[in-house]
Design an enzyme around this catalytic site. Structure first.
Site, PDB file in Angstrom:
ATOM      1  N   LYS A  38       0.820  -1.223   0.000  1.00 12.92           N
ATOM      2  CA  LYS A  38       0.000   0.000   0.000  1.00 12.92           C
ATOM      3  C   LYS A  38       0.851   1.269   0.000  1.00 12.92           C
ATOM      4  O   LYS A  38       2.013   1.253   0.389  1.00 12.92           O
ATOM      5  CB  LYS A  38      -0.975  -0.023   1.178  1.00 12.92           C
ATOM      6  CG  LYS A  38      -2.116  -1.005   0.874  1.00 12.92           C
ATOM      7  CD  LYS A  38      -3.246  -0.932   1.849  1.00 12.92           C
ATOM      8  CE  LYS A  38      -4.371  -1.853   1.358  1.00 12.92           C
ATOM      9  NZ  LYS A  38      -5.386  -2.082   2.372  1.00 12.92           N
ATOM     10  N   ARG A  62      -3.539 -10.194   4.959  1.00  7.38           N
ATOM     11  CA  ARG A  62      -3.947 -10.180   3.542  1.00  7.38           C
ATOM     12  C   ARG A  62      -2.761  -9.685   2.719  1.00  7.38           C
ATOM     13  O   ARG A  62      -2.364  -8.520   2.840  1.00  7.38           O
ATOM     14  CB  ARG A  62      -5.159  -9.256   3.380  1.00  7.38           C
ATOM     15  CG  ARG A  62      -5.718  -9.196   1.972  1.00  7.38           C
ATOM     16  CD  ARG A  62      -6.940  -8.273   1.902  1.00  7.38           C
ATOM     17  NE  ARG A  62      -7.517  -8.273   0.576  1.00  7.38           N
ATOM     18  CZ  ARG A  62      -7.102  -7.511  -0.431  1.00  7.38           C
ATOM     19  NH1 ARG A  62      -6.078  -6.691  -0.255  1.00  7.38           N
ATOM     20  NH2 ARG A  62      -7.680  -7.567  -1.610  1.00  7.38           N
TER      21      ARG A  62
HETATM   22  N1  HH2 Z   1      -7.399  -3.721   0.741  1.00  5.19           N
HETATM   23  C1  HH2 Z   1      -7.727  -3.756  -0.554  1.00  5.19           C
HETATM   24  C2  HH2 Z   1      -8.824  -4.510  -1.003  1.00  5.19           C
HETATM   25  N2  HH2 Z   1      -9.568  -5.247  -0.136  1.00  5.19           N
HETATM   26  N3  HH2 Z   1      -9.971  -6.001   2.063  1.00  5.19           N
HETATM   27  C3  HH2 Z   1      -9.665  -5.988   3.359  1.00  5.19           C
HETATM   28  N4  HH2 Z   1     -10.374  -6.724   4.238  1.00  5.19           N
HETATM   29  N5  HH2 Z   1      -8.602  -5.256   3.851  1.00  5.19           N
HETATM   30  C4  HH2 Z   1      -7.837  -4.484   3.041  1.00  5.19           C
HETATM   31  O1  HH2 Z   1      -6.894  -3.804   3.536  1.00  5.19           O
HETATM   32  C5  HH2 Z   1      -8.136  -4.462   1.635  1.00  5.19           C
HETATM   33  C6  HH2 Z   1      -9.237  -5.250   1.175  1.00  5.19           C
HETATM   34  C7  HH2 Z   1      -6.912  -2.975  -1.543  1.00  5.19           C
HETATM   35  O2  HH2 Z   1      -5.819  -3.732  -2.010  1.00  5.19           O
HETATM   36  P1  HH2 Z   1      -5.778  -4.532  -3.409  1.00  5.19           P
HETATM   37  O3  HH2 Z   1      -6.849  -5.551  -3.482  1.00  5.19           O
HETATM   38  O4  HH2 Z   1      -4.405  -5.062  -3.572  1.00  5.19           O
HETATM   39  O5  HH2 Z   1      -5.963  -3.409  -4.510  1.00  5.19           O
HETATM   40  P2  HH2 Z   1      -7.202  -2.945  -5.404  1.00  5.19           P
HETATM   41  O6  HH2 Z   1      -8.272  -2.474  -4.479  1.00  5.19           O
HETATM   42  O7  HH2 Z   1      -6.616  -1.849  -6.247  1.00  5.19           O
HETATM   43  O8  HH2 Z   1      -7.659  -4.132  -6.218  1.00  5.19           O
END
Ligand code: HH2
Length: 291
Positions: A238, A272
């Site tokens: 992040k 995660r």
């Molecule tokens: N962060 C993201 C998405 N889903 N769910 C939970 N429970 N906690 C988190 O911190 C979280 C989440 C964002 O990360 P990512 O899926 O890698 O990116 P994007 O939203 O751009 O797909």
């Protein structure tokens, strides 16, 4: 804990430390850190957008995450990065449903990362054993969709929505406010019929938070752990890690591993992550030291 700055006080739970979580047909062992591998079936996720957008590529990556030790595969079809435009539930479902179904049929514990009730219902029917909602089941019908299943639920805190959440995040006391929100959502979920053995909570790093807010939450994670539910923590790659290291999203593995270890030491139950093997190795060192 005393009342502070007008926020609802956090009340430490009387529960003993939670050792397992019930996820439909799966029992997730939380006596050691559980790893949730990220599978973004999107063209535009902030660190891996487009890499696993085709179904074959998504399935291959899901299997690789499992081989590398993921306990949960978190399938998402909508980027929730800051500034992201929403995706319709129809398009989201078109992306994720075949992936959820195939990986669940292979016996994997599949989580669906969605804030849309229709996507929750369809994926639960297709075998998802967990709903991971960045919106904390606040959409109409979301609580009932999960209560009608026996899947686990992750309730996450987010201030605002992805399109605008990083424009001016504001709290009087971020830890108390996030904690009070999570405690209230857990109560709502339980009132709707989702038992405590199916719930975990997430402060939502980067979701309507400045770097200072994120750091306060990480430092005081034990206060959130004291709510009595397993904590799921997502720091992986992040931008707050970029702010600390000066590294771009494709060069944050080391910082992400450090974040995972710090979160674990402060009470995180589920991590995660994108980088399974690296995180797993670091956690093995931590486990050996803490024995
Ligand atoms: N962060 C993201 C998405 N889903 N769910 C939970 N429970 N906690 C988190 O911190 C979280 C989440 C964002 O990360 P990512 O899926 O890698 O990116 P994007 O939203 O751009 O797909």
């Amino acid at each position: 804990m005393s009342e502070h700055n007008g926020a609802t006080p956090l009340v430490a739970s009387q529960h003993a430390a939670v050792r397992t979580m019930q996820c439909a047909g799966h029992r997730l062992d939380l006596s050691r850190p559980a790893l949730m591998g990220i599978l973004n079936v999107t063209p535009d996720s902030f660190s891996d957008g487009g890499l696993h957008f085709a179904i074959d590529a998504a399935l291959a990556h899901g299997r690789r995450l499992a081989e590398e030790g993921a306990d949960i595969i978190d399938v998402g079809g909508e980027s929730t990065r800051p500034g992201a435009a929403p995706v319709s539930p129809e398009e989201e479902l078109r992306r994720v449903l075949p992936v959820v179904r195939a990986l669940a049929e292979e016996g994997l514990l599949v989580s669906i990362d969605t804030r849309h009730t229709a996507t929750m219902r369809a994926c639960l029917k297709a075998g998802a054993a967990m709903v991971n909602d960045v919106n904390g089941l606040r959409a109409e019908g979301a609580l009932a969709a999960c209560a009608d299943s026996d899947a686990a639920v992750c309730l996450m805190h987010m201030q605002g929505d992805p399109l605008t959440m990083q424009q001016a995040p504001s709290y009087t006391d971020v830890v108390l406010e996030v904690g009070a929100f999570l405690a209230a959502r857990a109560e709502q979920a339980r009132a709707a019929g989702i038992g405590p053995e199916r719930l975990c909570l997430d402060p939502g790093f980067g979701f309507g938070k400045t770097v200072a807010h994120n750091l306060a939450l990480l430092r005081q994670l034990p206060l959130l752990a004291a709510l009595g539910y397993p904590l799921l923590i997502g720091l992986s790659r992040k931008s707050l890690l970029g702010a600390m290291t000066g590294k771009g999203a494709d060069d944050r593995v080391h910082a992400s591993v450090a974040g995972a270890l710090l979160a674990r030491q402060r009470g995180a139950a589920i991590l995660r992550v994108h980088d399974l093997a690296a995180t797993r190795n670091a956690l093995a060192v931590l486990a050996a030291v803490e024995k």
